[in-house]
Design a protein around this motif. Structure first.
Motif, PDB file in Angstrom:
ATOM      1  N   LYS A 148      11.432  19.898  85.293  1.00  0.00           N
ATOM      2  CA  LYS A 148      11.520  18.509  85.723  1.00  0.00           C
ATOM      3  C   LYS A 148      12.642  17.829  84.931  1.00  0.00           C
ATOM      4  O   LYS A 148      12.709  17.971  83.711  1.00  0.00           O
ATOM      5  CB  LYS A 148      10.198  17.786  85.487  1.00  0.00           C
ATOM      6  CG  LYS A 148       9.097  18.281  86.373  1.00  0.00           C
ATOM      7  CD  LYS A 148       7.859  17.462  86.159  1.00  0.00           C
ATOM      8  CE  LYS A 148       6.766  17.931  87.098  1.00  0.00           C
ATOM      9  NZ  LYS A 148       5.547  17.137  86.953  1.00  0.00           N
ATOM     10  N   PHE A 149      13.472  17.123  85.649  1.00  0.00           N
ATOM     11  CA  PHE A 149      14.578  16.408  85.018  1.00  0.00           C
ATOM     12  C   PHE A 149      14.530  14.951  85.459  1.00  0.00           C
ATOM     13  O   PHE A 149      14.410  14.655  86.643  1.00  0.00           O
ATOM     14  CB  PHE A 149      15.928  17.018  85.425  1.00  0.00           C
ATOM     15  CG  PHE A 149      17.106  16.254  84.915  1.00  0.00           C
ATOM     16  CD1 PHE A 149      17.481  16.349  83.590  1.00  0.00           C
ATOM     17  CD2 PHE A 149      17.826  15.419  85.755  1.00  0.00           C
ATOM     18  CE1 PHE A 149      18.564  15.640  83.111  1.00  0.00           C
ATOM     19  CE2 PHE A 149      18.910  14.711  85.286  1.00  0.00           C
ATOM     20  CZ  PHE A 149      19.289  14.819  83.956  1.00  0.00           C
ATOM     21  N   THR A 150      14.602  14.077  84.508  1.00  0.00           N
ATOM     22  CA  THR A 150      14.613  12.649  84.813  1.00  0.00           C
ATOM     23  C   THR A 150      15.887  12.052  84.237  1.00  0.00           C
ATOM     24  O   THR A 150      16.161  12.195  83.041  1.00  0.00           O
ATOM     25  CB  THR A 150      13.389  11.946  84.201  1.00  0.00           C
ATOM     26  OG1 THR A 150      12.213  12.615  84.649  1.00  0.00           O
ATOM     27  CG2 THR A 150      13.336  10.497  84.609  1.00  0.00           C
ATOM     28  N   LEU A 151      16.647  11.419  85.095  1.00  0.00           N
ATOM     29  CA  LEU A 151      17.876  10.757  84.653  1.00  0.00           C
ATOM     30  C   LEU A 151      17.531   9.359  84.169  1.00  0.00           C
ATOM     31  O   LEU A 151      16.956   8.565  84.907  1.00  0.00           O
ATOM     32  CB  LEU A 151      18.883  10.677  85.809  1.00  0.00           C
ATOM     33  CG  LEU A 151      20.183   9.942  85.506  1.00  0.00           C
ATOM     34  CD1 LEU A 151      20.975  10.678  84.430  1.00  0.00           C
ATOM     35  CD2 LEU A 151      21.002   9.800  86.767  1.00  0.00           C
ATOM     36  N   LYS A 152      17.877   9.085  82.929  1.00  0.00           N
ATOM     37  CA  LYS A 152      17.625   7.759  82.368  1.00  0.00           C
ATOM     38  C   LYS A 152      18.982   7.114  82.082  1.00  0.00           C
ATOM     39  O   LYS A 152      19.771   7.646  81.312  1.00  0.00           O
ATOM     40  CB  LYS A 152      16.813   7.856  81.084  1.00  0.00           C
ATOM     41  CG  LYS A 152      15.401   8.347  81.308  1.00  0.00           C
ATOM     42  CD  LYS A 152      14.619   8.378  80.024  1.00  0.00           C
ATOM     43  CE  LYS A 152      13.225   8.900  80.296  1.00  0.00           C
ATOM     44  NZ  LYS A 152      12.429   9.012  79.086  1.00  0.00           N
ATOM     45  N   MET A 153      19.221   5.998  82.725  1.00  0.00           N
ATOM     46  CA  MET A 153      20.472   5.275  82.523  1.00  0.00           C
ATOM     47  C   MET A 153      20.313   4.326  81.342  1.00  0.00           C
ATOM     48  O   MET A 153      19.395   3.515  81.306  1.00  0.00           O
ATOM     49  CB  MET A 153      20.843   4.481  83.778  1.00  0.00           C
ATOM     50  CG  MET A 153      21.066   5.350  85.002  1.00  0.00           C
ATOM     51  SD  MET A 153      22.419   6.499  84.807  1.00  0.00           S
ATOM     52  CE  MET A 153      23.781   5.400  85.001  1.00  0.00           C
ATOM     53  N   VAL A 154      21.191   4.450  80.387  1.00  0.00           N
ATOM     54  CA  VAL A 154      21.183   3.585  79.218  1.00  0.00           C
ATOM     55  C   VAL A 154      22.166   2.448  79.479  1.00  0.00           C
ATOM     56  O   VAL A 154      23.317   2.697  79.828  1.00  0.00           O
ATOM     57  CB  VAL A 154      21.595   4.379  77.959  1.00  0.00           C
ATOM     58  CG1 VAL A 154      21.640   3.478  76.744  1.00  0.00           C
ATOM     59  CG2 VAL A 154      20.667   5.548  77.749  1.00  0.00           C
ATOM     60  N   PRO A 155      21.744   1.213  79.323  1.00  0.00           N
ATOM     61  CA  PRO A 155      22.668   0.098  79.542  1.00  0.00           C
ATOM     62  C   PRO A 155      23.863   0.179  78.591  1.00  0.00           C
ATOM     63  O   PRO A 155      23.713   0.468  77.405  1.00  0.00           O
ATOM     64  CB  PRO A 155      21.828  -1.150  79.251  1.00  0.00           C
ATOM     65  CG  PRO A 155      20.416  -0.709  79.372  1.00  0.00           C
ATOM     66  CD  PRO A 155      20.403   0.739  79.004  1.00  0.00           C
ATOM     67  N   GLY A 156      25.055  -0.030  79.126  1.00  0.00           N
ATOM     68  CA  GLY A 156      26.269  -0.004  78.310  1.00  0.00           C
ATOM     69  C   GLY A 156      26.863   1.373  78.116  1.00  0.00           C
ATOM     70  O   GLY A 156      27.759   1.552  77.294  1.00  0.00           O
ATOM     71  N   TRP A 157      26.396   2.370  78.851  1.00  0.00           N
ATOM     72  CA  TRP A 157      26.919   3.725  78.673  1.00  0.00           C
ATOM     73  C   TRP A 157      28.385   3.821  79.087  1.00  0.00           C
ATOM     74  O   TRP A 157      29.125   4.647  78.537  1.00  0.00           O
ATOM     75  CB  TRP A 157      26.091   4.740  79.448  1.00  0.00           C
ATOM     76  CG  TRP A 157      26.202   4.615  80.943  1.00  0.00           C
ATOM     77  CD1 TRP A 157      25.435   3.867  81.756  1.00  0.00           C
ATOM     78  CD2 TRP A 157      27.166   5.255  81.781  1.00  0.00           C
ATOM     79  NE1 TRP A 157      25.846   3.987  83.059  1.00  0.00           N
ATOM     80  CE2 TRP A 157      26.909   4.837  83.100  1.00  0.00           C
ATOM     81  CE3 TRP A 157      28.217   6.139  81.556  1.00  0.00           C
ATOM     82  CZ2 TRP A 157      27.664   5.263  84.181  1.00  0.00           C
ATOM     83  CZ3 TRP A 157      28.969   6.571  82.631  1.00  0.00           C
ATOM     84  CH2 TRP A 157      28.687   6.139  83.925  1.00  0.00           C
ATOM     85  N   GLU A 158      28.823   2.988  80.023  1.00  0.00           N
ATOM     86  CA  GLU A 158      30.209   3.052  80.472  1.00  0.00           C
ATOM     87  C   GLU A 158      31.169   2.744  79.323  1.00  0.00           C
ATOM     88  O   GLU A 158      32.183   3.419  79.143  1.00  0.00           O
ATOM     89  CB  GLU A 158      30.477   2.068  81.616  1.00  0.00           C
ATOM     90  CG  GLU A 158      29.703   2.350  82.873  1.00  0.00           C
ATOM     91  CD  GLU A 158      28.437   1.529  82.978  1.00  0.00           C
ATOM     92  OE1 GLU A 158      27.994   0.963  81.947  1.00  0.00           O
ATOM     93  OE2 GLU A 158      27.876   1.467  84.072  1.00  0.00           O
ATOM     94  N   ARG A 159      30.852   1.723  78.543  1.00  0.00           N
ATOM     95  CA  ARG A 159      31.714   1.348  77.423  1.00  0.00           C
ATOM     96  C   ARG A 159      31.797   2.473  76.405  1.00  0.00           C
ATOM     97  O   ARG A 159      32.853   2.777  75.876  1.00  0.00           O
ATOM     98  CB  ARG A 159      31.203   0.069  76.774  1.00  0.00           C
ATOM     99  CG  ARG A 159      32.085  -0.367  75.614  1.00  0.00           C
ATOM    100  CD  ARG A 159      31.630  -1.663  74.996  1.00  0.00           C
ATOM    101  NE  ARG A 159      31.755  -2.725  75.982  1.00  0.00           N
ATOM    102  CZ  ARG A 159      30.899  -3.730  76.091  1.00  0.00           C
ATOM    103  NH1 ARG A 159      29.870  -3.819  75.297  1.00  0.00           N
ATOM    104  NH2 ARG A 159      31.066  -4.663  77.008  1.00  0.00           N
ATOM    105  N   GLU A 160      30.664   3.100  76.159  1.00  0.00           N
ATOM    106  CA  GLU A 160      30.626   4.189  75.174  1.00  0.00           C
ATOM    107  C   GLU A 160      31.467   5.380  75.639  1.00  0.00           C
ATOM    108  O   GLU A 160      32.219   5.967  74.867  1.00  0.00           O
ATOM    109  CB  GLU A 160      29.179   4.615  74.961  1.00  0.00           C
ATOM    110  CG  GLU A 160      28.971   5.550  73.817  1.00  0.00           C
ATOM    111  CD  GLU A 160      27.498   5.818  73.581  1.00  0.00           C
ATOM    112  OE1 GLU A 160      27.168   6.997  73.358  1.00  0.00           O
ATOM    113  OE2 GLU A 160      26.697   4.870  73.636  1.00  0.00           O
ATOM    114  N   VAL A 161      31.361   5.725  76.917  1.00  0.00           N
ATOM    115  CA  VAL A 161      32.103   6.873  77.451  1.00  0.00           C
ATOM    116  C   VAL A 161      33.580   6.544  77.599  1.00  0.00           C
ATOM    117  O   VAL A 161      34.448   7.334  77.227  1.00  0.00           O
ATOM    118  CB  VAL A 161      31.503   7.318  78.804  1.00  0.00           C
ATOM    119  CG1 VAL A 161      32.392   8.333  79.484  1.00  0.00           C
ATOM    120  CG2 VAL A 161      30.117   7.885  78.599  1.00  0.00           C
ATOM    121  N   LEU A 162      33.904   5.370  78.135  1.00  0.00           N
ATOM    122  CA  LEU A 162      35.290   5.027  78.425  1.00  0.00           C
ATOM    123  C   LEU A 162      36.084   4.567  77.209  1.00  0.00           C
ATOM    124  O   LEU A 162      37.283   4.356  77.310  1.00  0.00           O
ATOM    125  CB  LEU A 162      35.342   3.963  79.520  1.00  0.00           C
ATOM    126  CG  LEU A 162      34.823   4.426  80.880  1.00  0.00           C
ATOM    127  CD1 LEU A 162      34.816   3.275  81.866  1.00  0.00           C
ATOM    128  CD2 LEU A 162      35.638   5.585  81.412  1.00  0.00           C
TER     129      LEU A 162
END
Length: 113
Positions: free
Chosen positions: A3-17
């Motif tokens: 089982k895999f659950t995708l959890k979106m963390v707020p602000g992940w775009e800033r961290e990645v980009l």
């Protein structure tokens, strides 16, 4: 099957980009777009003057919150004819000169489908 659950963390775009790997990707694509714009820029004559459009197109990458690439046209304020070539203009007699849309063509060629 796991089982895999995708959890979106707020602000992940800033961290990645804001990562250095993102900087390399943005630099590559910005430089590629600048090259396409320089190749398709109109030529006024066979020699390359200080105010030719090709000499006044540069690429810049800066870090705001994320890496941001831009193609700068005519940072020199004495040279202002590149955008007139792009969009067209009216001369003093009122005749309309159509634009060449070389920047639009460069953006369309760099587009990723």
């Amino acid at each position: 099957m796991s089982k895999f659950t995708l959890k979106m963390v707020p602000g992940w775009e800033r961290e990645v980009l804001s990562d250095p790997q993102a900087q390399a990707i943005v630099e590559y694509h910005t430089a590629r777009l600048a090259e396409l714009a320089i190749k398709s820029a109109p030529k006024a004559s066979h020699r390359s003057n200080w105010n030719s459009i090709k000499r006044n197109i540069t690429a810049m990458v800066t870090l705001y919150d994320t890496w941001y690439g831009q193609v700068v046209i005519e940072a020199e304020h004495d040279v202002r004819h590149a955008m007139l070539q792009e969009l067209g203009w009216r001369d003093r007699k009122g005749h309309r000169h159509p634009g060449r849309f070389y920047l639009k063509e460069a953006l369309e060629r760099a587009r990723i489908e």
